[in-house]
Motif scaffolding. Structure first.
Motif, PDB file in Angstrom:
ATOM      1  N   PHE A  28     -18.907   5.866   4.438  1.00  0.00           N
ATOM      2  CA  PHE A  28     -17.909   4.815   4.253  1.00  0.00           C
ATOM      3  C   PHE A  28     -16.999   5.158   3.071  1.00  0.00           C
ATOM      4  N   SER A  29     -17.606   5.604   1.963  1.00  0.00           N
ATOM      5  CA  SER A  29     -16.827   5.911   0.762  1.00  0.00           C
ATOM      6  C   SER A  29     -15.920   7.116   0.990  1.00  0.00           C
ATOM      7  N   ARG A  30     -16.393   8.092   1.765  1.00  0.00           N
ATOM      8  CA  ARG A  30     -15.566   9.277   2.029  1.00  0.00           C
ATOM      9  C   ARG A  30     -14.263   8.880   2.726  1.00  0.00           C
ATOM     10  N   LYS A  31     -14.382   7.999   3.695  1.00  0.00           N
ATOM     11  CA  LYS A  31     -13.205   7.535   4.430  1.00  0.00           C
ATOM     12  C   LYS A  31     -12.247   6.799   3.493  1.00  0.00           C
ATOM     13  N   VAL A  32     -12.788   5.905   2.668  1.00  0.00           N
ATOM     14  CA  VAL A  32     -11.947   5.137   1.734  1.00  0.00           C
ATOM     15  C   VAL A  32     -11.280   6.061   0.725  1.00  0.00           C
ATOM     16  N   PHE A  33     -12.056   7.001   0.160  1.00  0.00           N
ATOM     17  CA  PHE A  33     -11.504   7.888  -0.864  1.00  0.00           C
ATOM     18  C   PHE A  33     -10.411   8.796  -0.295  1.00  0.00           C
ATOM     19  N   LEU A  34     -10.619   9.309   0.926  1.00  0.00           N
ATOM     20  CA  LEU A  34      -9.591  10.154   1.536  1.00  0.00           C
ATOM     21  C   LEU A  34      -8.314   9.358   1.790  1.00  0.00           C
ATOM     22  N   CYS A  36      -7.358   6.437   0.286  1.00  0.00           N
ATOM     23  CA  CYS A  36      -6.781   5.790  -0.898  1.00  0.00           C
ATOM     24  C   CYS A  36      -6.467   6.750  -2.045  1.00  0.00           C
ATOM     25  N   LEU A  37      -7.237   7.841  -2.158  1.00  0.00           N
ATOM     26  CA  LEU A  37      -7.046   8.765  -3.278  1.00  0.00           C
ATOM     27  C   LEU A  37      -6.430  10.090  -2.854  1.00  0.00           C
ATOM     28  N   GLN A 173     -16.713   2.202  -7.276  1.00  0.00           N
ATOM     29  CA  GLN A 173     -15.601   3.126  -7.082  1.00  0.00           C
ATOM     30  C   GLN A 173     -14.841   2.836  -5.791  1.00  0.00           C
ATOM     31  N   ILE A 174     -15.558   2.432  -4.744  1.00  0.00           N
ATOM     32  CA  ILE A 174     -14.902   2.085  -3.478  1.00  0.00           C
ATOM     33  C   ILE A 174     -13.944   0.908  -3.676  1.00  0.00           C
ATOM     34  N   LEU A 175     -14.439  -0.136  -4.332  1.00  0.00           N
ATOM     35  CA  LEU A 175     -13.607  -1.331  -4.548  1.00  0.00           C
ATOM     36  C   LEU A 175     -12.381  -1.010  -5.398  1.00  0.00           C
ATOM     37  N   LEU A 176     -12.596  -0.261  -6.475  1.00  0.00           N
ATOM     38  CA  LEU A 176     -11.479   0.068  -7.368  1.00  0.00           C
ATOM     39  C   LEU A 176     -10.475   0.998  -6.684  1.00  0.00           C
ATOM     40  N   ALA A 177     -10.991   1.947  -5.879  1.00  0.00           N
ATOM     41  CA  ALA A 177     -10.084   2.859  -5.164  1.00  0.00           C
ATOM     42  C   ALA A 177      -9.246   2.098  -4.148  1.00  0.00           C
ATOM     43  N   TYR A 178      -9.871   1.136  -3.473  1.00  0.00           N
ATOM     44  CA  TYR A 178      -9.168   0.378  -2.430  1.00  0.00           C
ATOM     45  C   TYR A 178      -8.082  -0.525  -3.021  1.00  0.00           C
ATOM     46  N   TYR A 179      -8.404  -1.188  -4.131  1.00  0.00           N
ATOM     47  CA  TYR A 179      -7.467  -2.167  -4.693  1.00  0.00           C
ATOM     48  C   TYR A 179      -6.456  -1.554  -5.665  1.00  0.00           C
ATOM     49  N   ASN A 182      -6.344   4.209  -8.333  1.00  0.00           N
ATOM     50  CA  ASN A 182      -6.133   4.868  -9.621  1.00  0.00           C
ATOM     51  C   ASN A 182      -7.162   5.989  -9.789  1.00  0.00           C
ATOM     52  N   LEU A 183      -6.688   7.231  -9.855  1.00  0.00           N
ATOM     53  CA  LEU A 183      -7.584   8.386  -9.944  1.00  0.00           C
ATOM     54  C   LEU A 183      -8.335   8.414 -11.269  1.00  0.00           C
ATOM     55  N   TRP A 184      -7.679   8.044 -12.348  1.00  0.00           N
ATOM     56  CA  TRP A 184      -8.306   8.052 -13.680  1.00  0.00           C
ATOM     57  C   TRP A 184      -9.449   7.052 -13.746  1.00  0.00           C
ATOM     58  N   LEU A 185      -9.249   5.875 -13.169  1.00  0.00           N
ATOM     59  CA  LEU A 185     -10.269   4.834 -13.197  1.00  0.00           C
ATOM     60  C   LEU A 185     -11.505   5.271 -12.421  1.00  0.00           C
ATOM     61  N   TRP A 186     -11.305   5.986 -11.324  1.00  0.00           N
ATOM     62  CA  TRP A 186     -12.421   6.491 -10.510  1.00  0.00           C
ATOM     63  C   TRP A 186     -13.328   7.390 -11.351  1.00  0.00           C
ATOM     64  N   VAL A 187     -12.729   8.236 -12.170  1.00  0.00           N
ATOM     65  CA  VAL A 187     -13.500   9.162 -13.007  1.00  0.00           C
ATOM     66  C   VAL A 187     -14.247   8.408 -14.105  1.00  0.00           C
ATOM     67  N   VAL A 188     -13.573   7.446 -14.744  1.00  0.00           N
ATOM     68  CA  VAL A 188     -14.181   6.684 -15.843  1.00  0.00           C
ATOM     69  C   VAL A 188     -15.439   5.958 -15.379  1.00  0.00           C
ATOM     70  N   VAL A 189     -15.387   5.372 -14.183  1.00  0.00           N
ATOM     71  CA  VAL A 189     -16.534   4.633 -13.648  1.00  0.00           C
ATOM     72  C   VAL A 189     -17.748   5.545 -13.533  1.00  0.00           C
ATOM     73  N   GLY A 190     -17.542   6.775 -13.063  1.00  0.00           N
ATOM     74  CA  GLY A 190     -18.655   7.715 -12.941  1.00  0.00           C
ATOM     75  C   GLY A 190     -19.313   8.017 -14.266  1.00  0.00           C
ATOM     76  N   LEU A 191     -18.519   8.204 -15.301  1.00  0.00           N
ATOM     77  CA  LEU A 191     -19.057   8.501 -16.631  1.00  0.00           C
ATOM     78  C   LEU A 191     -19.824   7.315 -17.200  1.00  0.00           C
ATOM     79  N   VAL A 192     -19.290   6.109 -17.054  1.00  0.00           N
ATOM     80  CA  VAL A 192     -19.943   4.904 -17.575  1.00  0.00           C
ATOM     81  C   VAL A 192     -21.318   4.703 -16.921  1.00  0.00           C
TER      82      VAL A 192
END
Length: 517
Positions: A28-34, A36-37, A173-179, A182-192
């Motif tokens: 599901f996330s792969r589809k959203v990321f492709l 949206c990102l 990350q799915i929710l943030l990518a969809y709404y 933002n590529l930078w925000l996606w990375v920050v979430v992973g680190l947190v």
């Protein structure tokens, strides 16, 4: 033995639970990321993560070597010796974290040449890479204790904590990518979430092992008392380099020799194979410590019985995976992402054959690891040299096909012929003919049903499946009967499957009644 089996089953149950949850989320996330990102960003992150995997080769195999020395003191409940060994591990892993950090900084100097021309821009490339690098270094410095948990046959605790955090991270990350897209925000979430996971897991470790005392100074001194740790580490290091090049460098090779966008296309296929491979790893990770404990007991007859039983389980799982991939992967890609993301059938067949080699050798590799046999360094160098030579010769002309041929040609003979001989002659102290007499029925049965699955794909699946509904329908009416007949054939042809089924007398009686008809 009962406790060993209980913990192995618990490892597998918990692993399977999170596997099912993660499997749905991954697709599901792969589809959203492709969507949206973008394919370029997904290809970029895939390549950066593979670079991090390469830097992690600096681990040298120390964790594998240390775990081998933990089996006996854990069996004897020797807290003092466990503290000594874990102190060595803590010291070595901090050194590894430092080396990876420095190596990452050096590697980043070449990014202007490697990633020149990307629309995402170099600042994002550096931000994403340094976030991945910080997560990796923190993992070595703070999360080394999970090796103790795994060696103690409690891998389910590691899975429960880190997989839960991974699922929450992916969902966020799915929710943030969809709404926000933002590529930078996606990375920050992973680190947190990485930092949060480290804190939570270490709190749990202190509760689970209150007697654990880590002393870095003593760890450095005690390396002299355990020279075999560094000796085995040197042997394992070459194996790790080889394994990375063969199994984890695909996206680096594709990005370097083909294109960054093709990394995303190829990644759509490898996310499927990697998730299925992860399923097998759940089973093997759940049993690795148990096998080490079994061999430590010295019961040769039971050791061989379990070997053939595990081989039967492995080939059952390999059949489930390979038949499904062969029959339905292309149709699934069309239904999931669209026909534009399809790769050539030849790429699919080579990818599946490479996966078969990797999966079918699993029991032999588990026993080699449990016996502590790492001295065949020449085999790793041979695989590595063949892989690089064939890949660099073929990939510029054949692209992804050349990369896959490099992997297959380099590993086939070592994995299929040398490794079994090495295990049986050096570890189990038996003639290799014992191995081949037991394995031939497995191979023969598997390849007969692979041919049946391929014919079914070409004549039925490719022409009739174009939606998820029809895909599910044809899974039921074609794949299920093939799998049922395959299981029955393994039961008839191999003792290992009989040993496995006999653990459940009800199933054993049912199987015999089916054969009577």
């Amino acid at each position: 033995m009962g406790e060993r089996v209980h913990r192995s089953v618990m490892n597998i149950k918990v692993g399977m639970l999170f596997y099912v949850l993660g499997l749905f989320l991954a697709f599901f996330s792969r589809k959203v990321f492709l969507d949206c990102l973008g394919a370029e960003f997904i290809g970029l992150t895939g390549m950066l993560m593979n670079i991090m995997s390469f830097l992690s080769v600096a681990e040298l195999g120390i964790g594998t070597s240390i775990v081998y020395f933990l089996y006996k003191p854990l069996q004897e409940d020797n807290h003092e010796e466990i503290n000594v060994i874990m102190s060595m591990l803590a010291y070595l892993y901090r050194c590894i974290g430092f080396v990876i950090g420095v190596a990452g900084l050096i590697a980043s100097l070449f990014f202007p040449w490697w990633f020149n021309g990307l629309t995402t821009g170099l600042p994002l490339v550096y931000f994403a890479f340094f976030s991945f690098l910080a997560s990796s270094v923190a993992g070595y410095v703070f999360n080394y204790k999970q090796l103790l948990v795994g060696a103690n046959q409690k891998q389910y605790l590691v899975n429960a904590y880190f997989q839960t955090i991974s699922i929450v991270q992916s969902s966020t990350q799915i929710l943030l990518a969809y709404y926000y897209r933002n590529l930078w925000l996606w990375v920050v979430v992973g680190l947190v979430f990485t930092i949060f996971g480290i804190i939570v897991f270490n709190i749990r470790i202190r509760q689970l092992y209150p007697w654990l005392r880590i002393n870095l100074k003593d760890g450095k001194k005690n390396l002299k008392k355990y020279p075999e740790v560094l000796h085995k580490t040197r042997q394992i290091f070459v194996q790790r380099i080889k394994d990375f090049i063969l199994y984890r460098s695909d996206e680096i090779m594709v990005g370097w020799l083909v294109s960054i966008v093709q990394v995303a296309y190829y990644g759509n296929y490898t996310i499927i194979t990697n998730k299925l491979n992860f399923l097998v790893n759940i089973l093997s990770d759940g049993m690795n410590a148990g096998i080490g404990n079994l061999i430590a007991e010295g019961n040769d007859k039971n050791t061989m019985k379990v070997f053939w039983e595990l081989t039967a389980i492995r080939f059952l799982i390999v059949g489930i995976i390979i038949f499904a991939l062969l029959m339905f992967t292309q149709s699934f890609i069309v239904c999931w992402l669209g026909a534009d993301y399809l790769l050539d059938d030849i790429i699919l067949y080579l990818l599946i054959f490479n996966l078969f080699i990797f999966l079918s050798r699993g029991v032999v590799e588990m026993y080699i690891s449990a016996c502590g046999l790492y001295q065949d360094v020449w085999a790793a160098w041979t695989e590595l040299a063949l892989n690089l030579t064939v890949t660099l010769c073929l990939a510029p002309f054949f692209g992804i096909i050349g990369i896959l041929l490099g992997k297959i040609i380099s590993v086939f003979f070592i994995a299929m012929f040398w490794k079994p001989y090495f295990l049986f002659s050096q570890g189990l102290h038996q003639k290799v003919s014992v191995y081949w007499r037991g394995m031939l029925p497995f191979y023969l049965t598997f390849f007969i049903f692979t041919f049946i699955a391929l014919i079914t794909k070409i004549t039925i699946i490719d022409t009739h499946v174009n939606t998820f509904i029809t895909l599910i329908g044809y899974v039921i009416i074609t794949y299920t009967p093939i799998l049922f007949l395959y299981c029955i054939s393994l039961f008839i042809a191999t003792n290992g499957m009989k040993y496995f089924i006999a653990r459940k007398p009800v199933l054993y009686r049912i199987a015999n009644k089916i054969l009577q008809y």
